[in-house]
Scaffold this motif. Structure first.
Motif, PDB file in Angstrom:
ATOM      1  N   PRO A 149       3.071  -1.537  11.727  1.00  6.98           N
ATOM      2  CA  PRO A 149       3.155  -2.728  10.868  1.00  6.98           C
ATOM      3  C   PRO A 149       2.199  -2.657   9.680  1.00  6.98           C
ATOM      4  O   PRO A 149       2.524  -3.136   8.592  1.00  6.98           O
ATOM      5  N   GLN A 150       1.041  -2.039   9.874  1.00  6.10           N
ATOM      6  CA  GLN A 150       0.097  -1.902   8.763  1.00  6.10           C
ATOM      7  C   GLN A 150       0.684  -1.000   7.677  1.00  6.10           C
ATOM      8  O   GLN A 150       0.546  -1.280   6.490  1.00  6.10           O
ATOM      9  N   VAL A 156       2.314  -2.025   3.503  1.00  8.55           N
ATOM     10  CA  VAL A 156       2.076  -1.363   2.225  1.00  8.55           C
ATOM     11  C   VAL A 156       3.357  -0.729   1.689  1.00  8.55           C
ATOM     12  O   VAL A 156       3.690  -0.861   0.524  1.00  8.55           O
ATOM     13  N   MET A 157       4.086  -0.020   2.533  1.00  9.13           N
ATOM     14  CA  MET A 157       5.196   0.827   2.089  1.00  9.13           C
ATOM     15  C   MET A 157       6.571   0.299   2.467  1.00  9.13           C
ATOM     16  O   MET A 157       7.553   0.961   2.184  1.00  9.13           O
ATOM     17  N   SER A 176       8.581   1.007  -3.341  1.00  6.66           N
ATOM     18  CA  SER A 176       7.313   1.696  -3.068  1.00  6.66           C
ATOM     19  C   SER A 176       7.573   3.152  -2.694  1.00  6.66           C
ATOM     20  O   SER A 176       6.860   4.054  -3.148  1.00  6.66           O
ATOM     21  N   PHE A 177       8.600   3.391  -1.888  1.00  2.00           N
ATOM     22  CA  PHE A 177       8.954   4.763  -1.515  1.00  2.00           C
ATOM     23  C   PHE A 177       9.449   5.553  -2.723  1.00  2.00           C
ATOM     24  O   PHE A 177       9.131   6.729  -2.880  1.00  2.00           O
ATOM     25  N   LYS A 197       0.179  -2.808  -6.137  1.00  3.98           N
ATOM     26  CA  LYS A 197       0.037  -2.838  -4.677  1.00  3.98           C
ATOM     27  C   LYS A 197      -0.369  -1.459  -4.147  1.00  3.98           C
ATOM     28  O   LYS A 197      -1.235  -1.355  -3.272  1.00  3.98           O
ATOM     29  N   LEU A 198       0.237  -0.395  -4.672  1.00  2.47           N
ATOM     30  CA  LEU A 198      -0.106   0.961  -4.230  1.00  2.47           C
ATOM     31  C   LEU A 198      -1.536   1.318  -4.629  1.00  2.47           C
ATOM     32  O   LEU A 198      -2.236   2.005  -3.882  1.00  2.47           O
TER      33      LEU A 198
END
Length: 184
Positions: A17-18, A22-23, A28-29, A62-63
């Motif tokens: 989940p962490q 983020v991803m 994002s990918f 965010k990244l």
């Protein structure tokens, strides 16, 4: 997978989940994939990915916030910003390749990869991403078991296992020996 179950309701105790926090969404990918392909500038991401400016700005921020990319001034023009992968970002490469290979194998459309991802020395296609045991044996779902941390190394027969030599970059896993040991 063992006599112990993961606490599925307690999301804090699991890395999945962490990581998804983020991803866990497509852009994002795609930004990460573009970074692995050498893109560094906002306008390059915008043009190559066909992503909306506000979404790109949000995902890049965010990244960066999560330490996957870092912002650096351009060497040739200090007014421009480059987004560069951090070590944390590079550590996502095996997961990215595993997802790519899964998509090629099970996607709705057949994928003929071109260009092909190869190793730099031999220029031959990379093998499938695998789960490796502590000693380099290739594992599948039947070989996995959950155990409590205090029981690490305690085998079912009561003996205690010692960690094997860890594989490192450039090491060669002897797949023939692993297959032979599994059969014999």
């Amino acid at each position: 997978m063992g006599d112990v179950r993961e606490p599925l309701r307690d999301l804090i105790e699991c890395g999945l989940p962490q990581a998804l926090e983020v991803m866990g969404e497509r852009w994002s990918f795609m930004i990460l994939r573009a970074s692995f392909n050498g893109l560094k500038h906002f306008e390059e991401f915008l043009t190559e990915l066909g992503i909306a400016r506000n979404i790109l700005s949000n995902r890049l921020a965010k990244l960066v916030e999560h330490g996957i990319l870092r912002r650096e001034p351009c060497e040739d023009d200090r007014r421009k910003i480059e987004y560069r992968l951090t070590n944390k970002g590079f550590d996502l490469l095996p997961a990215m390749i595993a997802l790519r290979q899964w998509g090629q194998k099970y996607g709705n459309e057949p994928v003929t990869e071109d260009p092909v991802l190869v190793d730099v020395r031999d220029r031959l296609p990379i093998g499938p991403v695998s789960i490796l045991a502590h000693d380099g044996r290739i594992l599948n779902h039947e070989d996995l078991w959950l155990t409590r941390r205090v029981d690490l190394g305690k085998r079912a027969d009561g003996t205690v296992a010692e960690p094997g030599a860890q594989l490192a970059r450039g090491d060669v896993a002897d797949l023939a020996a692993v297959r032979k040991a599994a059969v014999g």
